[in-house]
Design an enzyme around this catalytic site. Structure first.
Site, mmCIF file in Angstrom:
data_model
loop_
_atom_site.group_PDB
_atom_site.id
_atom_site.type_symbol
_atom_site.label_atom_id
_atom_site.label_comp_id
_atom_site.label_asym_id
_atom_site.label_seq_id
_atom_site.Cartn_x
_atom_site.Cartn_y
_atom_site.Cartn_z
ATOM 1 C CG LEU A 54 -1.891 -1.086 1.469
ATOM 2 C CD1 LEU A 54 -2.555 -0.936 2.837
ATOM 3 C CD2 LEU A 54 -2.946 -1.085 0.373
ATOM 4 C CG ASP A 55 0.180 4.423 -2.752
ATOM 5 O OD1 ASP A 55 0.899 3.566 -3.301
ATOM 6 O OD2 ASP A 55 -0.702 5.062 -3.350
ATOM 7 N NE ARG A 56 6.006 8.242 2.947
ATOM 8 C CZ ARG A 56 7.217 8.192 3.518
ATOM 9 N NH1 ARG A 56 7.312 8.117 4.827
ATOM 10 N NH2 ARG A 56 8.298 8.237 2.783
ATOM 11 C CB THR A 58 -3.025 4.015 1.100
ATOM 12 O OG1 THR A 58 -3.004 4.897 -0.022
ATOM 13 C CG2 THR A 58 -4.297 3.181 1.059
ATOM 14 N NE ARG A 154 -2.171 8.850 -4.291
ATOM 15 C CZ ARG A 154 -0.873 8.961 -3.995
ATOM 16 N NH1 ARG A 154 -0.165 7.867 -3.720
ATOM 17 N NH2 ARG A 154 -0.289 10.137 -3.972
#
Length: 239
Positions: A54-56, A58, A154
């Protein structure tokens, strides 16, 4: 720096499922200066394998394997799209279509590293969205992604003109404060300046459905963190 210890949603001998807090890296980045969730798990369990990330910014549900066989099996399941992945997010504006499937290929920018773009020569990317609640300036959406491209939700929401709130790469990056949607908002006498309710990309990985190597089915969910819950509560009160 993230101070909270990650919440374990489910664990067995083969894999562990975590509710990742926002602001924490899933795996070490190129610089390796910050602690990542994977390193935290390695300190506790020793061998840990990355299945997806997961993105930082998120928050939400993420799976790590504890052995190479499980790692291979689960990675393949993600690749084959047999894992059902659901997210929730807060986006800017009101969407004309309340339910939609976005199909638009994504690739990395050749100019700016880490920035993803819609491009006909990119990798196929499919996102379903459904509007759950509307608040005028903002909307609360549920997503299901059928592919796992970097920054997929996104990029797709920017593409349809309704980027996720506070998204620095694909939106305006502006933290959401109560004064941005509540009329006649006044600071309390103890506050020098208004603090934002949400100051990171408003995206949360909520749910995963998958089958393990033994054919056992899992349907696991991660509770939304405090910042997104607080913003939704304020929006409901003031809309």
């Amino acid at each position: 720096m993230v101070k909270v210890s990650p919440e374990i949603i489910f664990e067995n001998d083969h894999f562990i499922v975590i509710n990742k807090p926002p602001g924490l890296l899933s795996i070490p980045d190129r610089e390796g200066k910050e602690i990542s969730l994977k390193q935290m798990l390695q300190q506790k369990y020793g061998e840990i394998y990355t299945v997806h990330r997961l993105d930082r910014e998120t928050s939400g549900i993420i799976v790590f394997a504890k052995d190479s066989e499980t790692h291979k099996f689960l990675s393949q399941a993600f690749e084959d799209r047999t894992v059902e992945k659901y997210y929730v997010g807060i986006v800017s504006g009101t969407l004309p279509e309340k339910q939609k499937t976005i199909e638009a290929s994504i690739r990395e920018s050749t100019v700016k590293r880490g920035l993803m773009l819609i491009h006909k020569n990119g990798k196929p990317a499919i996102t379903d969205y459904e509007v759950v609640e509307e608040f005028g300036k903002f909307s609360f959406l549920q997503f299901r992604i059928h592919t796992g491209r970097t920054h997929q939700i996104r990029v797709h929401m920017q593409y349809v003109g309704h980027p996720l709130v506070c998204d620095e790469l694909y939106g305006d990056g502006i933290p959401v404060k109560i004064s941005s949607f509540k009329r006649n908002y006044k600071l309390s006498k103890y506050e020098e300046e208004e603090k934002p309710i949400l100051a990171r990309t408003g995206l949360h990985a909520q749910r995963l459905r998958f089958t393990d190597m033994l054919g056992k089915e899992y349907d696991l969910q991660a509770e939304m963190p405090k910042d997104m819950r607080a913003l939704l509560q304020q929006l409901r009160k003031n809309s």
